[in-house]
Design a protein around this motif. Sequence first.
Motif, short mmCIF file in Angstrom:
data_model
loop_
_atom_site.label_atom_id
_atom_site.label_comp_id
_atom_site.label_asym_id
_atom_site.label_seq_id
_atom_site.Cartn_x
_atom_site.Cartn_y
_atom_site.Cartn_z
N VAL A 1 0.84 -1.20 0.00
CA VAL A 1 0.00 0.00 0.00
C VAL A 1 0.88 1.25 0.00
O VAL A 1 2.06 1.19 0.34
N CYS A 2 0.28 2.37 -0.38
CA CYS A 2 0.98 3.65 -0.34
C CYS A 2 1.06 4.13 1.10
O CYS A 2 0.04 4.22 1.79
N PHE A 3 2.28 4.46 1.55
CA PHE A 3 2.48 4.88 2.93
C PHE A 3 3.27 6.19 2.93
O PHE A 3 4.27 6.32 2.23
N PRO A 4 2.81 7.20 3.68
CA PRO A 4 3.47 8.51 3.64
C PRO A 4 4.90 8.47 4.16
O PRO A 4 5.19 7.80 5.15
N ARG A 5 5.78 9.18 3.47
CA ARG A 5 7.17 9.26 3.93
C ARG A 5 7.26 9.91 5.31
O ARG A 5 8.18 9.63 6.08
N ALA A 6 6.32 10.77 5.61
CA ALA A 6 6.31 11.43 6.92
C ALA A 6 5.83 10.50 8.03
O ALA A 6 5.81 10.89 9.20
N GLN A 7 5.41 9.29 7.66
CA GLN A 7 4.93 8.27 8.59
C GLN A 7 3.54 8.55 9.15
O GLN A 7 3.02 7.79 9.96
N ARG A 8 2.93 9.62 8.71
CA ARG A 8 1.60 9.98 9.19
C ARG A 8 0.98 10.99 8.23
O ARG A 8 1.70 11.61 7.43
N CYS A 9 -0.34 11.17 8.30
CA CYS A 9 -1.03 12.12 7.42
C CYS A 9 -1.23 13.48 8.08
O CYS A 9 -1.43 14.48 7.39
N VAL A 10 -1.19 13.52 9.39
CA VAL A 10 -1.27 14.78 10.14
C VAL A 10 -0.22 14.74 11.24
O VAL A 10 -0.16 13.77 12.01
N GLY A 11 0.62 15.78 11.29
CA GLY A 11 1.71 15.80 12.26
C GLY A 11 1.45 16.72 13.43
O GLY A 11 0.30 16.98 13.81
N ASP A 12 2.54 17.28 13.96
CA ASP A 12 2.45 18.08 15.19
C ASP A 12 2.37 19.58 14.93
O ASP A 12 2.40 20.38 15.86
N GLY A 13 2.30 20.00 13.67
CA GLY A 13 2.15 21.42 13.36
C GLY A 13 3.45 22.17 13.15
O GLY A 13 3.44 23.38 12.89
N SER A 14 4.58 21.50 13.25
CA SER A 14 5.87 22.17 13.06
C SER A 14 6.16 22.31 11.56
O SER A 14 5.42 21.82 10.71
N LEU A 15 7.26 22.99 11.22
CA LEU A 15 7.64 23.18 9.83
C LEU A 15 7.76 21.82 9.14
O LEU A 15 8.40 20.90 9.65
N CYS A 16 7.12 21.69 7.99
CA CYS A 16 7.11 20.48 7.16
C CYS A 16 6.23 19.36 7.71
O CYS A 16 6.17 18.28 7.13
N SER A 17 5.54 19.61 8.81
CA SER A 17 4.63 18.59 9.34
C SER A 17 3.47 18.39 8.36
O SER A 17 2.90 19.36 7.85
N PRO A 18 3.09 17.15 8.03
CA PRO A 18 1.96 16.92 7.12
C PRO A 18 0.66 17.45 7.72
O PRO A 18 0.47 17.47 8.94
N CYS A 19 -0.24 17.91 6.87
CA CYS A 19 -1.46 18.56 7.34
C CYS A 19 -2.60 18.37 6.34
O CYS A 19 -2.38 17.98 5.19
N ARG A 20 -3.81 18.67 6.80
CA ARG A 20 -4.98 18.67 5.92
C ARG A 20 -5.52 20.08 5.73
O ARG A 20 -6.16 20.38 4.73
N SER A 21 -5.32 20.94 6.74
CA SER A 21 -5.78 22.33 6.66
C SER A 21 -4.94 23.18 7.61
O SER A 21 -4.13 22.65 8.38
N ASP A 22 -5.14 24.50 7.58
CA ASP A 22 -4.42 25.40 8.47
C ASP A 22 -4.63 25.04 9.94
O ASP A 22 -3.78 25.34 10.79
N ALA A 23 -5.75 24.42 10.24
CA ALA A 23 -6.05 24.05 11.63
C ALA A 23 -5.01 23.08 12.19
O ALA A 23 -4.88 22.96 13.41
N ASP A 24 -4.26 22.40 11.32
CA ASP A 24 -3.26 21.43 11.76
C ASP A 24 -1.88 22.05 11.96
O ASP A 24 -0.94 21.34 12.34
N CYS A 25 -1.74 23.35 11.69
CA CYS A 25 -0.40 23.97 11.66
C CYS A 25 -0.17 25.02 12.73
O CYS A 25 0.86 25.71 12.70
N GLY A 26 -1.06 25.20 13.66
CA GLY A 26 -0.86 26.16 14.73
C GLY A 26 -1.16 27.59 14.31
O GLY A 26 -1.42 27.88 13.13
N GLU A 27 -1.10 28.50 15.27
CA GLU A 27 -1.46 29.90 15.02
C GLU A 27 -0.51 30.59 14.05
O GLU A 27 -0.89 31.53 13.36
N ASP A 28 0.76 30.15 14.01
CA ASP A 28 1.74 30.81 13.14
C ASP A 28 2.02 29.98 11.89
O ASP A 28 3.04 30.16 11.24
N GLY A 29 1.09 29.08 11.55
CA GLY A 29 1.33 28.19 10.42
C GLY A 29 0.24 28.24 9.37
O GLY A 29 -0.85 28.77 9.59
#
Length: 425
Positions: free
Chosen positions: A297-325
């Motif tokens: 199966v296809c598996f993300p290189r980031a190991q997940r589809c939504v991360g912790d909101g840091s730089l380059c963290s995978p996301c679905r929307s701005d809500a996943d990237c913190g106030e400054d992201g």
Amino acid sequence: MWAPRNSGRLRHICPEGPKVMTKSLHAQNARKPSANRVSPVESRGFRDRLRRVASAESLSKSLVVAAVIGGALLAGAPACSSSDKSSGAPTPACDSSKCAAGNTCLTYQGETKCRKTCASNSDPSSSCPFNYTCVPGEDGGEAFCRKDTSTNGAGAELAKGTGQWGASCLPMGGLAENPACDSAQGFQCYGVATTDADAYCTKYDCAQDSDCGAGFYCAAINASPNVESDERVVGETVRACLRRDYCAPCTADFDCGQGQHCVGDADGAGFCTNECSQGKNCPSDAVCADIGIGPKVCFPRAQRCVGDGSLCSPCRSDADCGEDGACVQGPYTTERSCAKKSTITCTLTTDLNGKPIQKQGVNLGCPALPGDLQGQVGVGCRGRKADDSTGLSRIGVASVPADYCTGMYAFGTDYNVGCWSRQTK
């Protein structure tokens, strides 16, 4: 309340019992004609004799009432027991043999009753009727059809029609009143650009997955760009029912599209993914991997589809990237990753396609890349175009805001916005 002694314990009496019985006795006595009607007299002595007679009669009636109550209790008559009709008869247990064909007794949210079983949300032969979604049973029980909570916009049950879940719509028709969508029942045209060829009809303002149709989930999405505007407002999100495509959250295979699987990421969160035989079958930010479920199966290189909101963290929307992201996407990839606000005002590069501008000794005001990306990708920060009042550097489907730091991966002889994407040959 007083009650006769019985084996050293007080017996419970229904609070309203004596009152009802006393009233009944009074009513019976009130209907009895008097045997000796006495004419009014003025003699005080005669009135006193009448009072004594009445008092004796009242005492006699009270003793009769007490005797009746006491006798009933001593005889063991039920008082407020479960056999009393007022307490309600026990609910009979659900019997699967008495359910309609294709139904069985299953428990959901504490209620056990006949429910239609299912095995898919995409195969008509094993999926649910309209307004129902196939969901996993509780505690590993059999999957069943759960009633959707989506309404027609006026609080009534949604009626099946055209222009609903996933029907194609043209961006030029607008968002809220798109002629291809069932706007009378609240369907709107969802897309991520004014030229989005994959735009489809769905519902906005959902609160939970059950507000969406089968094969959809309730997601936080960027309010813009959309089918009416390519402008980008960072941090503004809305909720809408989205298709369960690659990287959509899930709990079972039938949550996902036909031929997809629900697998766990590095944190154990379920996401939808496709089968593959090689890397070219997968998105550019994923690899074709054997994770032990049988097919690759296809598996993300980031190991997940939504991360912790840091730089380059995978996301679905701005809500996943913190106030400054901001959750951004480059023009040649489906990858979405978090960009972070720079601490300085950046200078626009001459190459809008994205050569990295991070150089030795140059301060971009950007946070450091995650350790597993250092040496793999660069960091870029784009400034405001002189003739662009929106402050957007127009690259990618989700335009990158000015003065935001993004990852930059190698793309041919240049670089593109992204962190986990790689060119596959």
